[in-house]
Design an enzyme around this catalytic site. Structure first.
Site, PDB file in Angstrom:
ATOM      1  CD  GLU A 140      63.428 -25.238  23.042  1.00 46.69           C
ATOM      2  OE1 GLU A 140      61.757 -26.214  22.303  1.00 46.69           O
ATOM      3  OE2 GLU A 140      63.935 -23.895  22.263  1.00 46.69           O
ATOM      4  CG  ASP A 190      65.225 -23.941  16.346  1.00 48.16           C
ATOM      5  OD1 ASP A 190      63.968 -23.571  16.054  1.00 48.16           O
ATOM      6  OD2 ASP A 190      64.622 -23.851  17.823  1.00 48.16           O
TER       7      ASP A 190
HETATM    8 FE   FE2 Z   1      61.764 -26.064  16.762  1.00 46.84          FE
END
Ligand code: FE2
Ligand code: BEZ
Length: 408
Positions: free
Chosen positions: A210, A309
């Site tokens: 990420e 998210d």
């Molecule tokens: Fe996440």
């Protein structure tokens, strides 16, 4: 039986006109209106006096409901500063997200046209709200913990949460497994959780590559994570590297979230493993993680979805907003093609990846659909305008049941 006669249908290949849709819980037929009226003479016919579009309901492959109380508490701009702020405020945020907060969040997603979602559950406090949601839900019970000494206790806690979600399994609610990330889960714990997922044929997901900090830590045991692990967990090296982590998933096609910082070799491994990427553009921007290279994913033949998210790293749970942000974030990509790919990434591709029988308006699919009023007669650039403008939703169907205005 109901027949909707829209001005156009959204398909994975663009706009189709001249077709109506007959459905009850599932789509029974897609054909010209006259034919459907002959085949289903008793059906209710729904038409509108202005141009409309019928499209599949949206599938949000990655959300964290438990963090829905966050508005301005968590610190944006740099991943590691955000992570410190999560650790500082985690308990108060989770406590603040009571059942009302969870139900409101689920309702907001529905009002934004999200008819199915994948919820990553860290603690299980969102279980009942997720199981009661009108949407289809894949409920990913998350395993986390990098310390070997804690692995057995953490695995036991994970299994308890998984079993609690299995007890609520029903049509439209599917327990599944989340491995938090390469930096935060010990390989022994990953192996056990994946073994259980394989035995039970459960879907799996993980966060992967990420942040730049994760890259530095996994590659070199350096960077922003070094003081974090040294001070908080008394660790001086990463428990996985980027390749060894992926090798654990070799037999298990998985939804890999973010993948902003993958190398060419890792992209080849992702492709070989049949993994799917979940792109969360707003979260990536707010946490200072940069922009994924969609063209590289495409070169490697890796499928990708778009997700929101959680409200821990977003200001809204709205896939129309997310697609619009992505359209501008990937400013080098051909405009019309990217718009259609984004629409597919939250409909047909997301449904396939989450093993849901929705995401397309086609015979035999669940009737999960959005009926929108357009401000123009549909034309080839209508998919693009779906992202640029916010068209009013006349109705939202899940399993053929109208959900707009209905109490859930
Ligand atoms: Fe996440
Ligand atoms: C851990 O439990 O080891 C962990 C949790 C969050 C971030 C990093 C590590």
């Amino acid at each position: 039986m109901t027949i909707i006669n829209p001005s156009a249908l959204l398909t994975p290949d663009g706009i189709v006109t001249g077709m109506a849709v007959a459905f009850d819980n599932t789509v029974r037929a897609v054909a010209p209106k006259a034919q459907l009226l002959r085949d289903y003479p008793d059906a209710d016919l729904l038409e509108h006096d202005r141009p409309t579009l019928l499209m599949p309901g949206l599938v949000n492959a990655h959300v964290h409901l438990e963090f829905s109380a966050n508005k301005t508490t968590l610190k944006y701009g740099s991943f590691i500063e955000w992570l410190y702020s999560v650790i500082e405020h985690r308990e108060s945020l989770i406590d603040a997200c009571d059942r009302d907060c969870l139900d409101r969040t689920v309702r907001t997603m529905l009002e934004n046209g999200i008819t199915a979602f994948g919820a990553i559950s860290s603690h299980g406090t969102d279980l009942e709200a997720a199981a009661a949601a009108p949407q289809k839900v894949v409920f990913f019970n998350e395993v986390i913990g990098s310390q070997a000494a804690m692995a057995d206790a953490l695995y036991a806690d994970f299994v308890t949460r998984l079993e609690a979600s299995e007890a609520l399994r029903r049509r439209g609610f599917h327990p599944a497994v989340a491995i938090h990330s390469p930096y935060s889960v010990h390989p022994a714990l990953i192996k056990k959780a994946l073994q259980l997922a394989r035995t039970r044929d459960l879907l799996t997901t993980a966060h992967y590559l990420e942040s730049p900090a994760e890259r530095d830590w996994l590659d070199r045991n350096e960077g922003d994570f070094k003081p974090f692990f040294n001070d908080l967990l008394q660790q001086s090296y990463a428990v996985n590297d980027a390749r060894s982590f992926l090798e654990l998933f070799a037999e298990q096609p998985t939804l890999m979230t973010h993948v902003v910082h993958a190398s060419d070799d890792e992209l080849s491994l992702l492709a070989a493993g049949g993994h799917t990427v979940i792109h969360c553009p707003v979260s990536n921007r707010l946490l200072g993680n940069g922009a994924i290279d969609l063209a590289a994913l495409q070169r490697h033949g890796i499928g990708w979805l778009t997700g929101t998210d959680g409200l821990s790293s977003n200001y809204t749970l709205d896939l129309f907003e997310e697609m619009k942000i992505a359209l501008f974030m990937h400013s080098g990509a051909p405009l019309e093609r990217l718009a259609q790919q984004l629409l597919n990434s939250v409909t047909v591709d997301a449904a396939n990846a989450l093993r849901l029988n929705c995401g397309r308006i086609a015979e035999g699919k669940d009737a999960d659909m959005l009926w929108l009023e357009l401000d123009h007669e549909p034309h080839p650039q209508t998919p693009l305008h779906l992202l640029l403008r916010r068209y009013p939703l006349l109705q939202i169907y899940i399993d053929g049941i109208p959900r707009k205005g209905a109490r859930s």
